[in-house]
Enzyme design. Structure first.
Site, short mmCIF file in Angstrom:
data_model
loop_
_atom_site.label_atom_id
_atom_site.label_comp_id
_atom_site.label_asym_id
_atom_site.label_seq_id
_atom_site.Cartn_x
_atom_site.Cartn_y
_atom_site.Cartn_z
N LYS A 1 0.88 -1.42 0.75
CA LYS A 1 0.09 -0.49 0.09
C LYS A 1 0.23 1.21 -0.23
O LYS A 1 0.23 2.39 -0.55
CB LYS A 1 -0.59 -0.22 1.19
CG LYS A 1 -1.95 -1.07 0.77
CD LYS A 1 -3.42 -0.57 2.39
CE LYS A 1 -4.13 -2.09 1.40
NZ LYS A 1 -4.26 -3.11 1.56
C1 LIG Z 1 -4.51 -4.36 1.15
C2 LIG Z 1 -3.20 -5.64 0.52
C3 LIG Z 1 -4.01 -6.92 0.23
C4 LIG Z 1 -4.80 -6.28 -1.38
O1 LIG Z 1 -5.15 -6.17 -1.91
P1 LIG Z 1 -6.40 -4.87 -2.85
O2 LIG Z 1 -6.16 -3.94 -3.79
O3 LIG Z 1 -7.70 -4.36 -1.75
O4 LIG Z 1 -6.73 -5.68 -3.59
C5 LIG Z 1 -3.03 -7.88 -0.16
N1 LIG Z 1 -2.21 -8.12 0.50
C6 LIG Z 1 -1.46 -7.37 1.65
C7 LIG Z 1 -0.55 -7.75 2.34
C8 LIG Z 1 -2.93 -5.43 2.11
O5 LIG Z 1 -2.12 -4.83 2.56
#
Ligand SMILES: *Cc1c(COP(=O)(O)O)cnc(C)c1O
Length: 458
Positions: free
Chosen positions: A110
């Site tokens: 993120k």
């Molecule tokens: C947010 C997240 C996901 C999922 O991603 P999306 O964009 O919501 O599909 C997968 N792995 C981790 C570690 C995350 O923080």
């Protein structure tokens, strides 16, 4: 480049307004009016670029109302915080490629989006002479990445609610040890749902929302998707041969994999996108059978994917419905009324032409962490393991499968320890957290108290 809403009821706006709007005012999601097409020659040239230059090339096609020099500076600043000089390096293990997206300040993917979003907010607020108070709830990952994205920035305060003593200790420390004046952590004596309820209620308090310019950093902001498009091109360019690929994406809110879909529509040779889910498998049912009916959220060892309603799916549906906003409106009215969306046979067939899918349960996830570690010495976090297992199950033998590694294994030490018997080694930055000073307001799950806290610190 102009932007529209999936629900078709806003006037086209520029990139800067799209970033500030977040969710479209008609309740839909924002998308570019058209997707730029990248020819073979440009693709070949992009394949050789370092990350930040590539990011500039991709993002400038969409952010046409920001002067190029400014955009370049924003991108450089956003990725200077990444520890790895390649930003998102690719490694090959056991026949699959792993795209490591966890070298940012909070060790999860993120950061790629939120580092840029924080800088964009600061830039746009300054230009407009405005201020913003970001308010959000987190069960762990998003909160720390959002805080890291805006800490120390001008004209922005951030208030993040997390459930007191219910996140992992590392996740709590990643938030509460950030001592910048504009960062405010609230530990709510309650559950994540209590936190989310309070945030929702405060956003619905329209007078308060307006007076305090409440803003959100959730994954529906177009800038977040856009930042993620970049690494699909980057990973492809790092392969020994520039041929068609499969991307395996551990999926929750459909934001990450939708960025891959945008890259594909731009012309990146993506054979299939593999949508991997944990036990919360509504999206796997959607791809496998056209069944999109809401269930209950269950807790898993990959908590950042414990989601039923995938907010970014609406963006994909807009394309599936041939860019017809009336059909999108109809589908979401149906979902609200009956808890499901029904798709035609032709629509399901189209979905399956673009996506593969696999749902991976807890036992398979832990087994995959253990066996992958045994065979390669490489440690997967439980989210990444879901995608890797998906790749081994349904793209086996394909010479070019790229698995997105969305978090560092040390962030989910309990699950890793359960899988291999010992906790993962902590990177120095995470190990140092335990000894750091922290600041956090512990509060009852009471909307009025949170509201007064925001008013007192805005
Ligand atoms: C947010 C997240 C996901 C999922 O991603 P999306 O964009 O919501 O599909 C997968 N792995 C981790 C570690 C995350 O923080």
């Amino acid at each position: 480049m102009k932007y529209i809403s999936t629900r078709g009821k806003i006037e086209p706006i520029g990139f800067k307004d799209a970033v500030m709007m977040g969710l479209a005012t008609d309740g839909g999601l924002i998308l570019p009016e058209s997707i730029p097409q990248i020819g073979r020659e440009t693709l070949a040239a992009w394949a050789k670029l370092p990350y930040r230059e590539l990011a500039f090339n991709v993002i400038s096609l969409f952010a046409t109302d920001i002067p190029k020099e400014d955009l370049k500076a924003l991108i450089d600043r956003s990725y200077a915080t990444f520890e790895h000089q390649e930003t998102t390096p690719v490694v090959k293990k056991d026949g699959v490629y792993i795209l490591e997206l966890f070298h940012g300040p909070t060790f999860a993917f993120k950061d790629v989006a939120l580092q840029l979003l924080g800088n964009l907010f600061e830039y746009l607020l300054k230009e407009r002479g405005e201020k913003m108070n970001i308010l959000g709830a987190t069960s762990g990952d998003t909160g720390s990445a959002a805080i890291a994205g805006v800490r120390g920035k001008d004209n922005i305060n951030i208030f993040i609610l997390h459930p007191h003593l219910k996140t992992s200790p590392i996740q709590a420390l990643q938030m509460t040890t950030v001592l910048d004046d504009n960062v405010h952590n609230v530990a709510v004596k309650g559950t994540f749902d209590d936190c989310q309820d309070i945030v929702k209620q405060l956003f619905n308090d329209l007078e308060f929302k307006k007076e305090y310019s409440l803003g959100a950093v959730n994954s529906i902001n177009w800038a977040r998707v856009l930042a993620q498009v970049v690494y699909y091109f980057y990973a492809w360019g790092r392969l020994p041969e520039q041929e068609s690929v499969v991307f395996s994406v551990p999926t929750g809110n459909f934001g990450d994999i939708f960025a891959g879909y945008v890259a594909k529509r731009m012309g990146l040779p993506v054979e299939k996108l593999l949508l991997a889910t944990n036990e919360n498998n509504i999206l796997t049912r959607f791809v496998a059978k056209g069944d999109y009916s809401l269930g209950e959220v269950v807790q898993t060892v990959s908590p950042s994917m414990d989601i039923q309603l995938a907010s970014n799916l609406e963006r994909y549906l807009y394309y599936l419905f041939n860019e017809n906003p009336a059909r999108v409106r109809e589908a979401f009215a149906e979902l609200q009324k009956s808890g499901k969306i029904v798709f035609s046979e032709a629509e399901v067939k189209r979905v399956q032409e673009e996506f593969l899918t696999c749902s991976v349960d807890e036992q398979m996830t832990l087994e995959t962490i253990a066996s992958f570690n045994k065979e390669t010495g490489y440690l997967l976090d439980p989210h990444t393991a879901v995608g890797v297992r998906g790749a081994l199950e349904c793209a086996k033998g394909h010479p070019r499968v790229i698995c997105l590694a969305t978090a560092h294994p040390a962030k989910f030490g309990d699950a890793v320890e359960k899988a291999i018997g010992t906790p993962p080694p902590l990177p120095p930055a995470l190990a140092a957290l335990a000894g750091k000073e922290s600041r956090c307001e512990i509060m009852e799950a009471d909307r009025e108290k949170v509201k007064r806290f925001v008013q007192g610190n805005a």
